[in-house]
Scaffold this active site. Structure first.
Site, PDB file in Angstrom:
ATOM      1  N   ALA A  58     -91.841  17.610  -7.340  1.00 12.42           N
ATOM      2  CA  ALA A  58     -90.752  18.590  -7.409  1.00 12.42           C
ATOM      3  C   ALA A  58     -89.413  17.880  -7.497  1.00 12.42           C
ATOM      4  O   ALA A  58     -89.192  16.874  -6.818  1.00 12.42           O
ATOM      5  CB  ALA A  58     -90.776  19.491  -6.183  1.00 12.42           C
ATOM      6  N   GLU A 104    -100.507  15.659  -7.219  1.00 11.64           N
ATOM      7  CA  GLU A 104    -101.248  16.922  -7.226  1.00 11.64           C
ATOM      8  C   GLU A 104    -101.473  17.420  -8.657  1.00 11.64           C
ATOM      9  O   GLU A 104    -102.539  17.958  -8.968  1.00 11.64           O
ATOM     10  CB  GLU A 104    -100.526  17.952  -6.363  1.00 11.64           C
ATOM     11  N   GLU A 124     -95.459  13.168   1.339  1.00  7.43           N
ATOM     12  CA  GLU A 124     -94.763  14.268   2.008  1.00  7.43           C
ATOM     13  C   GLU A 124     -94.694  14.094   3.516  1.00  7.43           C
ATOM     14  O   GLU A 124     -93.686  14.436   4.138  1.00  7.43           O
ATOM     15  CB  GLU A 124     -95.434  15.605   1.658  1.00  7.43           C
TER      16      GLU A 124
END
Length: 182
Positions: A58, A104, A124
């Site tokens: 992201a 992912e 993360e």
């Protein structure tokens, strides 16, 4: 998007941001996958990244700007691909680091061909975040429970060589051969 015979090549093209997903790239990938699925002449897709990275996940500037929900679609989940139902194979041509959501996205592909300089990881946990786009389920399936738990709980990346040894990658090649091999 490039078509070669019966193969379509999708290139994540935000090299200045390590191909991190913003709302526009998310929508573009979902549309490209829709077009791929609808075209009976296309039999296989290859997903790769422009520049030196496959994808860093992201775009954190978008997340900080309140656009996190725009980085997923109803049909496809994160990046328009992680939860998507597909009928045709997608090969990940991993040309460089595939980290966080980028890992992912790679794990959502059916096969992976990777550069020997690539790395994979779900960092993360180092930022008090959760890998929520399927990586926590797919990584143990791809490399086994013990290796996956180490990567998930420490946030440390996995080298391409180690990912190959663990069976996550189908083929390990030089960086200049990734796309051709895929």
């Amino acid at each position: 998007v490039e078509i070669r015979d019966h193969i379509v090549i999708f290139t994540l093209n935000r090299p200045q941001a390590r191909n991190a997903f913003n709302p526009e790239q998310t929508q573009a990938l979902e549309k490209a996958l829709d077009d791929f699925e609808a075209n009976d002449e296309l039999r296989c897709a290859i997903l790769t990244g422009a520049g030196k990275a496959f994808c860093s996940g992201a775009d954190l500037k978008e997340v900080a700007g309140g656009n996190a929900l725009k980085l997923a679609t109803i049909k496809g989940g994160f990046a328009g691909i992680t939860k998507r139902t597909r009928t045709k194979p997608v090969i990940g041509a991993i040309n460089g680091p595939a980290l966080a959501g980028g890992c992912e996205v790679a794990l959502a592909c059916d096969l992976l061909v990777a550069a020997d300089t690539a790395m994979f990881g779900l960092p993360e946990v180092k930022r008090a975040l959760v890998a929520a786009a399927g990586g926590l389920i797919r990584l143990p399936r791809a490399i086994g429970q013990a290796a996956a738990m180490e990567a998930i709980l420490t946030g440390e990346p996995i080298s391409a060589q180690r990912a190959y040894e663990l069976g996550m990658i189908s083929r390990l090649v030089g960086a200049d051969q990734v796309l051709n091999e895929a």
